[in-house]
Design a protein around this motif. Structure first.
Motif, PDB file in Angstrom:
ATOM      1  N   SER A   1       0.845  -1.197   0.000  1.00 61.06           N
ATOM      2  CA  SER A   1       0.000   0.000   0.000  1.00 61.06           C
ATOM      3  C   SER A   1       0.874   1.238   0.000  1.00 61.06           C
ATOM      4  N   GLU A   2       0.285   2.324  -0.461  1.00 63.25           N
ATOM      5  CA  GLU A   2       0.908   3.640  -0.338  1.00 63.25           C
ATOM      6  C   GLU A   2       0.178   4.358   0.782  1.00 63.25           C
ATOM      7  N   THR A   3       0.941   5.021   1.633  1.00 66.14           N
ATOM      8  CA  THR A   3       0.361   5.704   2.782  1.00 66.14           C
ATOM      9  C   THR A   3       0.433   7.202   2.569  1.00 66.14           C
ATOM     10  N   ARG A   4      -0.652   7.867   2.880  1.00 70.25           N
ATOM     11  CA  ARG A   4      -0.704   9.329   2.847  1.00 70.25           C
ATOM     12  C   ARG A   4      -1.318   9.809   4.140  1.00 70.25           C
ATOM     13  N   THR A   5      -0.965  11.000   4.516  1.00 77.39           N
ATOM     14  CA  THR A   5      -1.542  11.581   5.723  1.00 77.39           C
ATOM     15  C   THR A   5      -2.545  12.649   5.314  1.00 77.39           C
ATOM     16  N   SER A   6      -3.722  12.566   5.902  1.00 69.12           N
ATOM     17  CA  SER A   6      -4.775  13.538   5.642  1.00 69.12           C
ATOM     18  C   SER A   6      -5.036  14.308   6.927  1.00 69.12           C
ATOM     19  N   ARG A   7      -5.320  15.595   6.788  1.00 62.60           N
ATOM     20  CA  ARG A   7      -5.585  16.421   7.960  1.00 62.60           C
ATOM     21  C   ARG A   7      -7.019  16.917   7.925  1.00 62.60           C
ATOM     22  N   ASN A   8      -7.744  16.678   9.002  1.00 64.40           N
ATOM     23  CA  ASN A   8      -9.107  17.165   9.132  1.00 64.40           C
ATOM     24  C   ASN A   8      -9.046  18.674   9.333  1.00 64.40           C
ATOM     25  N   ARG A   9      -9.701  19.431   8.477  1.00 67.09           N
ATOM     26  CA  ARG A   9      -9.610  20.899   8.537  1.00 67.09           C
ATOM     27  C   ARG A   9     -10.212  21.473   9.807  1.00 67.09           C
ATOM     28  N   SER A  10     -11.306  20.892  10.275  1.00 61.31           N
ATOM     29  CA  SER A  10     -11.961  21.474  11.448  1.00 61.31           C
ATOM     30  C   SER A  10     -11.261  21.110  12.756  1.00 61.31           C
ATOM     31  N   SER A  11     -10.798  19.865  12.883  1.00 61.48           N
ATOM     32  CA  SER A  11     -10.181  19.450  14.147  1.00 61.48           C
ATOM     33  C   SER A  11      -8.659  19.541  14.107  1.00 61.48           C
ATOM     34  N   GLY A  12      -8.080  19.567  12.919  1.00 62.31           N
ATOM     35  CA  GLY A  12      -6.631  19.582  12.798  1.00 62.31           C
ATOM     36  C   GLY A  12      -6.001  18.218  12.989  1.00 62.31           C
ATOM     37  N   ARG A  13      -6.827  17.222  13.240  1.00 63.50           N
ATOM     38  CA  ARG A  13      -6.327  15.867  13.489  1.00 63.50           C
ATOM     39  C   ARG A  13      -5.818  15.244  12.196  1.00 63.50           C
ATOM     40  N   ARG A  14      -4.714  14.532  12.307  1.00 60.98           N
ATOM     41  CA  ARG A  14      -4.132  13.853  11.144  1.00 60.98           C
ATOM     42  C   ARG A  14      -4.542  12.383  11.136  1.00 60.98           C
ATOM     43  N   THR A  15      -4.824  11.888   9.938  1.00 62.02           N
ATOM     44  CA  THR A  15      -5.227  10.496   9.758  1.00 62.02           C
ATOM     45  C   THR A  15      -4.392   9.890   8.645  1.00 62.02           C
ATOM     46  N   ARG A  16      -3.968   8.653   8.859  1.00 61.09           N
ATOM     47  CA  ARG A  16      -3.266   7.933   7.795  1.00 61.09           C
ATOM     48  C   ARG A  16      -4.283   7.270   6.892  1.00 61.09           C
ATOM     49  N   LEU A  17      -4.045   7.406   5.600  1.00 57.28           N
ATOM     50  CA  LEU A  17      -4.901   6.771   4.607  1.00 57.28           C
ATOM     51  C   LEU A  17      -4.048   5.850   3.745  1.00 57.28           C
ATOM     52  N   TYR A  18      -4.613   4.713   3.388  1.00 58.52           N
ATOM     53  CA  TYR A  18      -3.876   3.682   2.659  1.00 58.52           C
ATOM     54  C   TYR A  18      -4.532   3.418   1.306  1.00 58.52           C
ATOM     55  N   SER A  19      -3.704   3.356   0.264  1.00 60.20           N
ATOM     56  CA  SER A  19      -4.159   2.986  -1.077  1.00 60.20           C
ATOM     57  C   SER A  19      -3.530   1.650  -1.431  1.00 60.20           C
ATOM     58  N   PRO A  20      -4.344   0.632  -1.727  1.00 57.94           N
ATOM     59  CA  PRO A  20      -3.773  -0.663  -2.093  1.00 57.94           C
ATOM     60  C   PRO A  20      -2.932  -0.569  -3.363  1.00 57.94           C
ATOM     61  N   VAL A  21      -1.826  -1.294  -3.372  1.00 59.24           N
ATOM     62  CA  VAL A  21      -1.003  -1.461  -4.568  1.00 59.24           C
ATOM     63  C   VAL A  21      -1.206  -2.908  -5.005  1.00 59.24           C
ATOM     64  N   PHE A  22      -1.607  -3.089  -6.266  1.00 60.70           N
ATOM     65  CA  PHE A  22      -1.872  -4.451  -6.728  1.00 60.70           C
ATOM     66  C   PHE A  22      -1.169  -4.723  -8.052  1.00 60.70           C
ATOM     67  N   THR A  23      -0.912  -6.003  -8.287  1.00 57.34           N
ATOM     68  CA  THR A  23      -0.277  -6.434  -9.528  1.00 57.34           C
ATOM     69  C   THR A  23      -1.187  -7.450 -10.208  1.00 57.34           C
ATOM     70  N   PHE A  24      -1.022  -7.562 -11.516  1.00 55.47           N
ATOM     71  CA  PHE A  24      -1.811  -8.520 -12.293  1.00 55.47           C
ATOM     72  C   PHE A  24      -1.158  -8.698 -13.649  1.00 55.47           C
ATOM     73  N   LEU A  25      -1.468  -9.820 -14.292  1.00 56.60           N
ATOM     74  CA  LEU A  25      -1.062 -10.028 -15.679  1.00 56.60           C
ATOM     75  C   LEU A  25      -2.199  -9.521 -16.548  1.00 56.60           C
ATOM     76  N   GLY A  26      -1.901  -8.541 -17.360  1.00 58.58           N
ATOM     77  CA  GLY A  26      -2.922  -7.958 -18.220  1.00 58.58           C
ATOM     78  C   GLY A  26      -3.211  -8.818 -19.422  1.00 58.58           C
ATOM     79  N   PRO A  27      -4.236  -8.457 -20.177  1.00 59.73           N
ATOM     80  CA  PRO A  27      -4.572  -9.182 -21.404  1.00 59.73           C
ATOM     81  C   PRO A  27      -3.418  -9.178 -22.403  1.00 59.73           C
TER      82      PRO A  27
END
Length: 142
Positions: free
Chosen positions: A46-72
């Motif tokens: 996965s790729e990790t990014r940090t997101s910040r809530n504008r109202s609370s200022g709290r930071r959250t980690r967000l994950y994007s799956p990285v996947f592989t496959f054999l294409g057509p």
């Protein structure tokens, strides 16, 4: 022009624009699904990014799956999902939807990755349509 009439026209215009956007998203999703082929794949990280809530200022980690496959095309492809979640993805086997002409647009075959855009747009559109109808009725009655 009265304020109510201006609000009614603005809400109606927004509802129409959102309806067009919803229809375009739905058609594009249907087109993608009609041309895409299902192939086996694997979530490999996965790729990790940090997101910040504008109202609370709290930071959250967000994950994007990285996947592989054999294409057509027989080539191995590695794609980072555009979807982000607050929990790391589970590594392992998945089914991937791949448009043969553009394997870089592949998505993991899950309901959310296919239909969230049109559903969210449709719900927002519905809210604007209801508000526009209410304003039209109030304008006509008053």
């Amino acid at each position: 022009m009265s304020g109510l009439l201006i609000a009614t026209l603005a809400m109606t215009l927004c509802a129409v624009v959102l309806l067009v956007v919803t229809i375009v998203l739905f058609v594009r999703t249907r087109q993608f699904l009609s041309e895409a082929v299902r192939v086996p794949g694997q979530i490999v990280g996965s790729e990790t990014r940090t997101s910040r809530n504008r109202s609370s200022g709290r930071r959250t980690r967000l994950y994007s799956p990285v996947f592989t496959f054999l294409g057509p095309d027989g080539q191995e492809h590695r794609v980072t999902s555009s979807w982000r979640t607050s929990t790391p993805p589970t590594l392992g086997d998945v089914t991937v939807l791949v448009p043969p002409a553009d394997p870089g647009r592949a998505v993991i075959d899950r309901f959310a990755s296919r239909w969230t855009g049109p559903i969210v747009a449709g719900c927002v559109t519905l809210a604007f349509v209801v508000a526009a109808v209410v304003l039209i009725v109030v304008s006509a009655a008053g």
